[in-house]
Design an enzyme around this catalytic site. Sequence first.
Site, PDB file in Angstrom:
ATOM      1  CE  LYS A  38      -3.715   4.887  -1.700  1.00  0.00           C
ATOM      2  NZ  LYS A  38      -4.350   5.359  -2.756  1.00  0.00           N
ATOM      3  CE1 TYR A  41      -3.937   2.073   0.613  1.00  0.00           C
ATOM      4  CE2 TYR A  41      -2.849   3.106   2.124  1.00  0.00           C
ATOM      5  CZ  TYR A  41      -3.798   3.073   1.321  1.00  0.00           C
ATOM      6  OH  TYR A  41      -4.923   4.073   1.455  1.00  0.00           O
TER       7      TYR A  41
HETATM    8  P1  NDP Z   1     -13.462   2.397   0.507  1.00  0.00           P
HETATM    9  O1  NDP Z   1     -13.003   1.014   0.913  1.00  0.00           O
HETATM   10  O2  NDP Z   1     -14.471   2.914   1.618  1.00  0.00           O
HETATM   11  O3  NDP Z   1     -13.845   2.608  -1.136  1.00  0.00           O
HETATM   12  C1  NDP Z   1     -13.204   2.221  -2.056  1.00  0.00           C
HETATM   13  C2  NDP Z   1     -13.533   2.514  -3.391  1.00  0.00           C
HETATM   14  O4  NDP Z   1     -12.702   2.196  -4.205  1.00  0.00           O
HETATM   15  C3  NDP Z   1     -14.990   1.941  -3.635  1.00  0.00           C
HETATM   16  O5  NDP Z   1     -15.618   3.049  -4.262  1.00  0.00           O
HETATM   17  C4  NDP Z   1     -14.594   0.849  -4.535  1.00  0.00           C
HETATM   18  O6  NDP Z   1     -15.758   0.702  -5.360  1.00  0.00           O
HETATM   19  C5  NDP Z   1     -13.548   1.524  -5.419  1.00  0.00           C
HETATM   20  N1  NDP Z   1     -12.596   0.436  -5.819  1.00  0.00           N
HETATM   21  C6  NDP Z   1     -11.954  -0.461  -5.549  1.00  0.00           C
HETATM   22  N2  NDP Z   1     -11.368  -1.413  -6.412  1.00  0.00           N
HETATM   23  C7  NDP Z   1     -11.746  -0.857  -7.575  1.00  0.00           C
HETATM   24  C8  NDP Z   1     -11.619  -1.311  -8.801  1.00  0.00           C
HETATM   25  N3  NDP Z   1     -10.915  -2.617  -9.193  1.00  0.00           N
HETATM   26  N4  NDP Z   1     -12.301  -0.565  -9.830  1.00  0.00           N
HETATM   27  C9  NDP Z   1     -13.094   0.445  -9.719  1.00  0.00           C
HETATM   28  N5  NDP Z   1     -13.302   0.965  -8.066  1.00  0.00           N
HETATM   29  C10 NDP Z   1     -12.573   0.182  -7.351  1.00  0.00           C
HETATM   30  O7  NDP Z   1     -12.182   3.438   0.441  1.00  0.00           O
HETATM   31  P2  NDP Z   1     -12.100   4.705   1.084  1.00  0.00           P
HETATM   32  O8  NDP Z   1     -13.049   5.571   0.760  1.00  0.00           O
HETATM   33  O9  NDP Z   1     -11.432   4.863   2.546  1.00  0.00           O
HETATM   34  O10 NDP Z   1     -10.620   5.209   0.294  1.00  0.00           O
HETATM   35  C11 NDP Z   1     -10.746   6.050  -0.948  1.00  0.00           C
HETATM   36  C12 NDP Z   1      -9.248   6.322  -1.259  1.00  0.00           C
HETATM   37  O11 NDP Z   1      -8.512   7.084  -0.254  1.00  0.00           O
HETATM   38  C13 NDP Z   1      -8.408   5.014  -1.624  1.00  0.00           C
HETATM   39  O12 NDP Z   1      -7.489   5.199  -2.653  1.00  0.00           O
HETATM   40  C14 NDP Z   1      -7.648   4.853  -0.345  1.00  0.00           C
HETATM   41  O13 NDP Z   1      -6.473   4.279  -0.378  1.00  0.00           O
HETATM   42  C15 NDP Z   1      -7.478   6.430   0.048  1.00  0.00           C
HETATM   43  N6  NDP Z   1      -7.060   6.548   1.696  1.00  0.00           N
HETATM   44  C16 NDP Z   1      -8.078   6.163   2.549  1.00  0.00           C
HETATM   45  C17 NDP Z   1      -7.843   6.422   3.779  1.00  0.00           C
HETATM   46  C18 NDP Z   1      -8.669   5.901   4.739  1.00  0.00           C
HETATM   47  O14 NDP Z   1      -8.231   6.142   6.118  1.00  0.00           O
HETATM   48  N7  NDP Z   1      -9.860   5.552   4.622  1.00  0.00           N
HETATM   49  C19 NDP Z   1      -6.728   7.025   4.275  1.00  0.00           C
HETATM   50  C20 NDP Z   1      -5.815   7.467   3.297  1.00  0.00           C
HETATM   51  C21 NDP Z   1      -5.921   7.211   1.863  1.00  0.00           C
HETATM   52  P3  NDP Z   1     -16.241  -0.795  -5.607  1.00  0.00           P
HETATM   53  O15 NDP Z   1     -17.917  -0.228  -5.011  1.00  0.00           O
HETATM   54  O16 NDP Z   1     -16.568  -1.276  -6.960  1.00  0.00           O
HETATM   55  O17 NDP Z   1     -15.933  -1.741  -4.692  1.00  0.00           O
END
Ligand code: NDP
Length: 246
Positions: free
Chosen positions: A158, A154
């Site tokens: 990132k 990860y």
């Molecule tokens: P969630 O797990 O709540 O949501 C992840 C999202 O990514 C979903 O909408 C999911 O869609 C989508 N996704 C995952 N794989 C795919 C794929 N192969 N194709 C299309 N869509 C995909 O995550 P967060 O909202 O927490 O995270 C969003 C971003 O922020 C990420 O990049 C994460 O790494 C980053 N982030 C999050 C933090 C946190 O503490 N939450 C901290 C720092 C960064 P689907 O419905 O299709 O699964």
Amino acid sequence: MLDLSGKVAIVTGASRGIGRAVAVLLAARGAQVVAAARGDHAASTVEAIQSAGGHADLAQVDVTDGASVAAMVAGALERHDRIDVLVNNAGIARDQLLMRMKQEDWDQVMATNLTAAFQCSQAVIKAMMKRRAGRIINVSSVVGQSGNAGQTNYAASKAGLIGFSKALAREVASRNITVNVVAPGLIDTDMTRDLTAKAQNDWAAQIPVGRLGSAEDVAGAVCFLASDEASYITGHVLAVNGGMYM
Ligand code: NDP
């Protein structure tokens, strides 16, 4: 108030968490949002935006599949004739100590978090260059800046996003396209909800602001970078982490 009227914005991972909050806020500021996730997962985001009087349409994409990314962008261009903003937000974590990490967990995280940003950016860049305008915002993480045990895959993905963004920012700056990074800290979404209450409290104790962030906290930063007000900011990493890493 930031005004995004008339702008077309693709948000990946718009079905929940940060991506959903970004889509909702961009639409509230007037953007036409293309809400993308797998299958029809982002349908409820589209409905929420539309019932609030905003403009959004659904796009199905698996960001790990180049053909699917190309089709999503082609569809958005066909419907709206332009793409002003791309938010590369879709992301996953597959945590494990390096000693035990499976190749598949490394590959899947790199494909979703890093290679997808390359493919989505490549798919939109021609249209942006032609119009001499664009905003690409990549959602990285505090972990890409600080590292974190159990997250070599990860953190690498990132940190890679940060280098990718700075290099692309230099390539396209003369065409009035900015490329920036938002680096969230610990945000209350599905991704972090599995943490025990104790782990959440332990983390919160390391955050000067004293609480986990919300998806809306991150959306505000993305919205700013998408706006005209941010036109002289490029190659920047905007931390939204409550002071967790400075
Ligand atoms: P969630 O797990 O709540 O949501 C992840 C999202 O990514 C979903 O909408 C999911 O869609 C989508 N996704 C995952 N794989 C795919 C794929 N192969 N194709 C299309 N869509 C995909 O995550 P967060 O909202 O927490 O995270 C969003 C971003 O922020 C990420 O990049 C994460 O790494 C980053 N982030 C999050 C933090 C946190 O503490 N939450 C901290 C720092 C960064 P689907 O419905 O299709 O699964």
